[in-house]
Write an enzyme that holds these catalytic residues in place. Structure first.
Site, PDB file in Angstrom:
ATOM      1  N   GLU A   1       0.811  -1.233  -0.179  1.00  0.00           N
ATOM      2  CA  GLU A   1       0.091   0.031  -0.137  1.00  0.00           C
ATOM      3  C   GLU A   1       0.690   1.488   0.027  1.00  0.00           C
ATOM      4  OE1 GLU A   1      -1.433   2.026   3.752  1.00  0.00           O
ATOM      5  OE2 GLU A   1      -1.125  -0.028   4.605  1.00  0.00           O
TER       6      GLU A   1
ATOM      7  N   LYS B   1      -3.882  -1.938  14.308  1.00  0.00           N
ATOM      8  CA  LYS B   1      -2.995  -1.034  15.223  1.00  0.00           C
ATOM      9  C   LYS B   1      -3.716  -0.972  16.837  1.00  0.00           C
ATOM     10  CE  LYS B   1      -3.292   1.350  11.532  1.00  0.00           C
ATOM     11  NZ  LYS B   1      -3.779   2.316  10.698  1.00  0.00           N
TER      12      LYS B   1
HETATM   13  N1  PSU Z   1      -0.843   0.973   9.228  1.00  0.00           N
HETATM   14  C1  PSU Z   1       0.251   2.120   9.509  1.00  0.00           C
HETATM   15  N2  PSU Z   1       0.260   3.232   9.134  1.00  0.00           N
HETATM   16  C2  PSU Z   1      -1.147   3.703   8.231  1.00  0.00           C
HETATM   17  C3  PSU Z   1      -2.107   2.761   7.842  1.00  0.00           C
HETATM   18  C4  PSU Z   1      -1.793   1.571   8.498  1.00  0.00           C
HETATM   19  O1  PSU Z   1       1.114   1.562  10.059  1.00  0.00           O
HETATM   20  O2  PSU Z   1      -0.805   4.921   7.849  1.00  0.00           O
HETATM   21  C5  PSU Z   1      -3.223   3.321   7.179  1.00  0.00           C
HETATM   22  C6  PSU Z   1      -3.629   2.108   5.948  1.00  0.00           C
HETATM   23  O3  PSU Z   1      -3.584   2.624   4.830  1.00  0.00           O
HETATM   24  C7  PSU Z   1      -5.079   1.727   6.729  1.00  0.00           C
HETATM   25  C8  PSU Z   1      -5.507   3.073   6.952  1.00  0.00           C
HETATM   26  O4  PSU Z   1      -5.856   1.265   5.422  1.00  0.00           O
HETATM   27  O5  PSU Z   1      -4.260   3.681   7.789  1.00  0.00           O
HETATM   28  C9  PSU Z   1      -6.660   2.959   7.914  1.00  0.00           C
HETATM   29  O6  PSU Z   1      -7.360   4.198   7.722  1.00  0.00           O
HETATM   30  P1  PSU Z   1      -8.783   4.594   8.327  1.00  0.00           P
HETATM   31  O7  PSU Z   1      -8.784   4.149   9.803  1.00  0.00           O
HETATM   32  O8  PSU Z   1      -9.149   6.053   8.026  1.00  0.00           O
HETATM   33  O9  PSU Z   1      -9.715   3.460   7.504  1.00  0.00           O
END
Ligand code: PSU
Ligand code: MN
Length: 314
Positions: free
Chosen positions: A29, A163
């Site tokens: 990603e 996370k």
């Molecule tokens: N994991 C990380 N850093 C990030 C992300 C995940 O260590 O920036 C990102 C990924 O792209 C994940 C997104 O899909 O955060 C999730 O965002 P949201 O909670 O807005 O869906």
């Protein structure tokens, strides 16, 4: 307009070559590069992740939208441009089509990267951590689209768990409701990103890449769609104990609420604050766990490449 427009898929030379030769490819990603890691470590880490995938015998395909093209693999200049550009959009399932149609540039989250990987015929995707159910979601309704994508799109996603800034028990409940297999690797507990043990037991455990590949193939054979979440714990020497992180996560979450941070800004804000509060220790851990995930994803992709699908009727 006559019929739907052609999908603007653009393969990098390296990925096109791997596809032509039937070699395994691992999707990566780009939101982690634009929103997840600070500069200049974001570009350095993106390069290291790609190198790790190559080292493990597969081809990396970092996915992003560049000037309206859905890029499957970025060349060196494109990766550098994305890592240093200001104000790049964060694209999830909801934003992808509008960004492509407008000819703009954006980084793909787990959800959007899964969609692109599927369109490109890529079965395995490595990242750091997926999005999930946020703390306080009973009030904010903040549940990442990543969970719904895992329920629909047949891609195996290798992450170090969700996370630890999220509500992990609620995230696991939603994954169960959506019918997403959550597979812990090498232990019974679900890992918690920067720490190995969330204190929650994993619904499934498979310790080797070949077994995970077989589960992926069997899930596809069932024909019901949907991916798998492979929860790969951070290497022991890099983990940050959950007790160390807990007060810092609580502080960052309170600050986000006090400042009214909402919607897609929540995850980048929390990750940025944890980085500051751990004085960089979370960054070293983040990099180590992504590289570990890249290695496992490459091994799974190699196994899927060499494993015949189950014959019909068995
Ligand atoms: N994991 C990380 N850093 C990030 C992300 C995940 O260590 O920036 C990102 C990924 O792209 C994940 C997104 O899909 O955060 C999730 O965002 P949201 O909670 O807005 O869906
Ligand atoms: Mn959200």
């Amino acid at each position: 307009m006559t019929g739907p427009p052609a999908l603007p898929l653009a393969f990098s030379a390296e990925v096109a070559d791997a596809r032509a030769r039937g070699r395994p490819v691992v999707a990566l990603e780009s939101t982690i590069v634009t929103h997840g890691l600070p500069r200049p470590q974001n570009l350095e880490t993106a390069r290291l992740i790609e190198a790790e995938v190559r080292q493990a015998g597969a081809t990396p395909a970092t996915i992003a939208v560049m000037d309206g093209r859905l890029c499957i693999g970025l060349d060196e200049a494109e990766l550098a441009r994305l890592a240093t550009a200001e104000g790049v959009a964060k694209l999830s399932r909801a934003d992808l089509a509008a960004c492509l149609a407008a000819g703009r540039t954006g980084a793909t989250t787990v959800a959007a990267t899964m969609i692109a990987a599927r369109l490109a015929g890529i079965a395995v995707f490595a990242t750091g951590g997926i999005g999930g159910v946020h703390r306080g979601a009973e009030h904010s309704f903040d549940v990442s689209a990543d969970l719904h994508e895992l329920a629909r799109t047949p891609v195996t996603v290798v992450a170090a768990g969700a996370k630890a800034i999220l509500d992990l028990p609620k995230t696991l409940e939603v994954l169960e409701t959506l019918g997403v297999p959550v597979i812990a690797v090498g232990q019974d507990a679900v890992p918690a990103f920067w720490s190995r043990d969330s204190g929650l037991s994993a619904p499934l455990r498979i310790d080797d890449a070949a077994g995970i590949a077989r589960a992926h193939i069997m899930r596809a054979a069932l024909g019901r769609g949907g991916g798998q979440l492979v929860a790969n714990p951070i290497p022991r020497e890099h983990e940050i104990p959950a007790e160390t992180l807990a007060p810092l996560i609580a502080q960052a979450t309170d600050e986000a609420a006090a400042r009214g941070v909402a919607a897609k800004d929540v995850t980048p804000f929390l990750l940025g604050r944890i980085l500051e509060l751990t004085e960089g220790r979370s960054l070293a851990a983040n990099i180590a766990l992504v590289l570990n995930n890249a290695r496992l994803a490459a091994a799974i992709a190699c196994e899927i490449g060499s494993t015949p699908a189950a014959p019909p009727g068995c």
